[in-house]
Design a protein around this motif. Structure first.
Motif, short mmCIF file in Angstrom:
data_model
loop_
_atom_site.label_atom_id
_atom_site.label_comp_id
_atom_site.label_asym_id
_atom_site.label_seq_id
_atom_site.Cartn_x
_atom_site.Cartn_y
_atom_site.Cartn_z
N GLY A 81 0.79 -1.23 0.00
CA GLY A 81 0.00 0.00 0.00
C GLY A 81 0.83 1.28 0.00
N TYR A 82 2.13 1.14 -0.08
CA TYR A 82 3.04 2.30 -0.07
C TYR A 82 4.06 2.15 -1.19
CZ TYR A 82 1.36 2.64 4.73
OH TYR A 82 0.57 2.72 5.84
N ILE A 83 4.48 3.27 -1.73
CA ILE A 83 5.59 3.27 -2.68
C ILE A 83 6.81 3.78 -1.92
CG2 ILE A 83 6.52 4.22 -4.82
CD1 ILE A 83 3.62 4.62 -5.77
N THR A 84 7.81 2.92 -1.80
CA THR A 84 9.06 3.33 -1.15
C THR A 84 9.93 4.07 -2.18
OG1 THR A 84 10.22 1.32 -1.78
CG2 THR A 84 9.02 1.29 0.34
N PHE A 85 11.01 4.65 -1.72
CA PHE A 85 11.91 5.34 -2.65
C PHE A 85 12.45 4.35 -3.68
CE2 PHE A 85 16.19 6.86 -3.86
CZ PHE A 85 15.78 7.94 -4.63
N PHE A 94 9.84 3.64 -6.16
CA PHE A 94 9.71 4.84 -7.00
C PHE A 94 10.81 4.84 -8.07
CE2 PHE A 94 10.59 9.41 -7.75
CZ PHE A 94 9.33 9.84 -8.13
N CYS A 95 12.04 4.54 -7.66
CA CYS A 95 13.16 4.47 -8.61
C CYS A 95 12.91 3.39 -9.66
CB CYS A 95 14.47 4.19 -7.88
SG CYS A 95 15.05 5.58 -6.89
N ASN A 96 12.42 2.24 -9.21
CA ASN A 96 12.13 1.16 -10.16
C ASN A 96 11.06 1.60 -11.17
OD1 ASN A 96 13.93 -0.50 -8.81
ND2 ASN A 96 12.35 -1.54 -7.63
N ALA A 97 10.02 2.28 -10.68
CA ALA A 97 8.95 2.74 -11.55
C ALA A 97 9.44 3.80 -12.54
CB ALA A 97 7.79 3.31 -10.72
N MET A 98 10.45 4.55 -12.15
CA MET A 98 10.99 5.62 -12.99
C MET A 98 12.18 5.16 -13.84
SD MET A 98 9.05 8.17 -12.31
CE MET A 98 9.86 9.67 -12.76
#
Length: 196
Positions: free
Chosen positions: A170-174, A177-181
Motif C-alpha cells: 500500500g506504499y511506494i518506497t523510494f 519509486f526508482c524502479n517505476a521511474m
C-alpha cells in the motif's frame, strides 16, 4: 523585500560552483535574486535566509497549483525543516536539481538519484518516506484535477499504485519509486537550462 547588494565569500562561491555545476556568474545571479527575496538575517552568522512566508509572497508560486509543494521542496531536507530557514546554499542546492546532467562532469547535487529523491519528496506529502495512494492522488488533483474528472484521477492513482507498489503493502518506497521511474528520462524531464 531584502537587500539588493551583498557579496558571497570567494571560498563559498567556488564551493557552490563545484557542488552545483553552476557557473560563478550563474551563482551570483541567483544570489542577487535570493537577496531580493530574503527579508531575514541570522543574528549569529549575519547570513540572509528565507522563510516559508518569504516564498509564499512570490506571485508566481501563489498562482501555481503546486506552489505549496514547490515551497515545501525547499524545506524537504531535515536540517532545513528543523531550522525553518533556507540559506543561500540550500536555495542553490534545490535549484541545482533542475540543471541538465553532465555525465562527463558529475555534480553531487545534480545526479539521477538526487533528481529522483527530489521528485519523491514532491509526492511524499507527510514526509513519511513513502508515498500512499492518497498522497499520489492529491498531487494528481493539484496538477490535472481541474481538467480531468475525479473518477479518472482516482483510476490513474489506482493503476500507478498497482504498477509501482511491487510488494503490495500500500506504499511506494523510494526504491519502488526508482524502479517505476527506471525507463523515464528523468535527467531530461527534470532539467531546464538556466544560469549555466
Amino acid at each position: 523585500m531584502g537587500q539588493t547588494t551583498s557579496q558571497i565569500p570567494e571560498h563559498e562561491l567556488e564551493h557552490l560552483s563545484i557542488e552545483s555545476g553552476l557557473s560563478r556568474g550563474g551563482i551570483l545571479k541567483l544570489y542577487s535574486r535570493f537577496i531580493s527575496l530574503a527579508t531575514h538575517r541570522d543574528k549569529t552568522t549575519n547570513e540572509y535566509f528565507l522563510t516559508k512566508g518569504d516564498f509564499q509572497s512570490i506571485a508566481e508560486l501563489k498562482q501555481n497549483p503546486l506552489g505549496d509543494r514547490i515551497i515545501d521542496a525547499f524545506f524537504a531536507d531535515a536540517e532545513v525543516l528543523e531550522r525553518r530557514k533556507v540559506y543561500f546554499k540550500d536555495f542553490v542546492k534545490v535549484l541545482s536539481h533542475f540543471r541538465p546532467i553532465n555525465k562527463n562532469k558529475p555534480h553531487p547535487w545534480n545526479s539521477r538519484e538526487a533528481k529522483l529523491r527530489f521528485a519523491f519528496t514532491m509526492y511524499d506529502l507527510n514526509k513519511s518516506g513513502t508515498i500512499t495512494k492518497d498522497e499520489f492522488q492529491d498531487i494528481l488533483e493539484m496538477m490535472i484535477g481541474a481538467n480531468v474528472p475525479k473518477e479518472q484521477v482516482n483510476s490513474i492513482a489506482d493503476r500507478t499504485m498497482r504498477e509501482a507498489d511491487r510488494d503490495g503493502d500500500g506504499y511506494i518506497t523510494f526504491q519502488e519509486f526508482c524502479n517505476a521511474m527506471e525507463k523515464t528520462d528523468i535527467e531530461q524531464k527534470m532539467s531546464f537550462r538556466f544560469l549555466t
